[in-house]
Design an enzyme around this catalytic site. Sequence first.
Site, PDB file in Angstrom:
ATOM      1  N   THR A   1       2.977  -3.764 -12.817  1.00 42.51           N
ATOM      2  CA  THR A   1       3.121  -2.446 -13.402  1.00 42.51           C
ATOM      3  C   THR A   1       4.382  -2.414 -14.265  1.00 42.51           C
ATOM      4  OG1 THR A   1       2.036  -1.457 -11.534  1.00 42.51           O
ATOM      5  CG2 THR A   1       3.662  -0.084 -12.628  1.00 42.51           C
TER       6      THR A   1
ATOM      7  N   ASP B   1       0.078   5.094  -6.969  1.00 42.32           N
ATOM      8  CA  ASP B   1       1.272   5.947  -7.080  1.00 42.32           C
ATOM      9  C   ASP B   1       1.674   6.229  -8.526  1.00 42.32           C
ATOM     10  OD1 ASP B   1       1.850   3.038  -7.046  1.00 42.32           O
ATOM     11  OD2 ASP B   1       3.844   3.742  -7.635  1.00 42.32           O
TER      12      ASP B   1
ATOM     13  N   THR C   1       7.488   0.748  -8.456  1.00 42.86           N
ATOM     14  CA  THR C   1       6.435  -0.266  -8.527  1.00 42.86           C
ATOM     15  C   THR C   1       6.264  -0.897  -7.147  1.00 42.86           C
ATOM     16  OG1 THR C   1       5.839  -2.439  -9.419  1.00 42.86           O
ATOM     17  CG2 THR C   1       8.166  -1.892  -9.447  1.00 42.86           C
ATOM     18  N   GLY C   2       5.067  -1.410  -6.888  1.00 43.99           N
ATOM     19  CA  GLY C   2       4.800  -2.020  -5.585  1.00 43.99           C
ATOM     20  C   GLY C   2       3.462  -1.531  -5.072  1.00 43.99           C
ATOM     21  N   LYS C   3       3.310  -1.474  -3.766  1.00 42.62           N
ATOM     22  CA  LYS C   3       2.019  -1.048  -3.189  1.00 42.62           C
ATOM     23  C   LYS C   3       1.917   0.466  -3.235  1.00 42.62           C
ATOM     24  CE  LYS C   3       0.818  -5.059  -0.659  1.00 42.62           C
ATOM     25  NZ  LYS C   3       1.928  -5.607   0.132  1.00 42.62           N
ATOM     26  N   GLY C   4       0.991   0.930  -4.045  1.00 40.86           N
ATOM     27  CA  GLY C   4       0.886   2.355  -4.319  1.00 40.86           C
ATOM     28  C   GLY C   4       0.730   3.218  -3.081  1.00 40.86           C
TER      29      GLY C   4
HETATM   30  N1  ASP Z   1       2.133   0.559  -7.864  1.00 42.38           N
HETATM   31  C1  ASP Z   1       0.968   0.016  -8.497  1.00 42.38           C
HETATM   32  C2  ASP Z   1      -0.261   0.492  -7.757  1.00 42.38           C
HETATM   33  O1  ASP Z   1      -0.287   0.487  -6.549  1.00 42.38           O
HETATM   34  C3  ASP Z   1       0.941  -1.479  -8.558  1.00 42.38           C
HETATM   35  C4  ASP Z   1       2.235  -2.163  -9.011  1.00 42.38           C
HETATM   36  O2  ASP Z   1       3.306  -1.549  -9.008  1.00 42.38           O
HETATM   37  O3  ASP Z   1       2.191  -3.364  -9.382  1.00 42.38           O
HETATM   38  O4  ASP Z   1      -1.218   0.842  -8.409  1.00 42.38           O
END
Ligand code: ASP
Length: 319
Positions: free
Chosen positions: A186, A217, A236-239
């Site tokens: 992201t 997210d 950013t990370g696991k939404g």
């Molecule tokens: N946060 C993003 C999602 O979960 C993914 C990412 O940050 O790479 O859609």
Amino acid sequence: MGWAIALHGGAGDIPLSLPSDRRQPREETLRRCLQIGVQALKSQKPPLDVVELVVRELENCPHFNAGRGSVLTTKGTVEMEASIMDSTKRCGAVSGLTTVVNPISLARLVMEKTPHIYLAFDGAETFAREQGVETIDSSYFITPQNIERLQQAKEANRVQIDYTQPLPQATEQETENSNGDSQIGTVGCVAVDNHGNLASATSTGGLVNKMVGRIGDTPVIGAGTYANHLCAISATGKGEAIIRSTVARDVAALMEFKGLSLEEAAASVVESVPKGNVGLIAVSASGEVAMPFNTTGMFRACATEDGYSEISIWSSKHD
Ligand code: ASP
């Protein structure tokens, strides 16, 4: 008080052994986008314009998971999402886009041209056509790398930000030695000008192998993106973890209600999210920058008016 800018290209399990042919193009893009942002701030562009400009560039780069280069749903399709917000609390968000070249600009149009904040799927696509934004056949967004990523995620039966993420039984050593493809992530940008005006923008393709219709997210104001008179944040990370912890809003709330500094607030929020799930970039109205993460790494860059500039992936002991 001075201007400041930070950008990210995603947080996750980025192996320390990331091959240079995968590392360099991303670092180059971060460097180029940082320069674009700095030039824009120096020429007095409003932070809202600056974050949109930088995120558009990142969306156009196939090495990041946003716009061109978006990861694929379980059906092999793209469903892009984005949001934007400024210190006056104006905001706009979009989800489920399949043909819009620059989702971040459509999010801004939702903010400026509708009485709403958030448009998704068919309604968002129709709005894009009414506004005359650039659209293209969905195949433009689908890279061979993402077809392969989806294949690997399916084989491992996982929904993930990065298919090189170790299985639960993998050791730290195995993680560090992983030589698979890199994390792609992201993208986001936060900026403040020297009058203390702030803005934040975030854009993504979501998670590899996500269900069709899944919303993360990134377009959720207060989770992936937030700005007020004190700070601007892009996560950013696991939404799912980021939404549960209202990550972006919590940084602002800790500053507002507990009087924490930007750095303290950002670190405290990142610590409160389960390890391996989140990274964020943030700037304060007085020009401070924070870029904490609890993943292996986060593609990131920042610059401030006093001459500080940084482009990094892992924590300082590894970069
Ligand atoms: N946060 C993003 C999602 O979960 C993914 C990412 O940050 O790479 O859609």
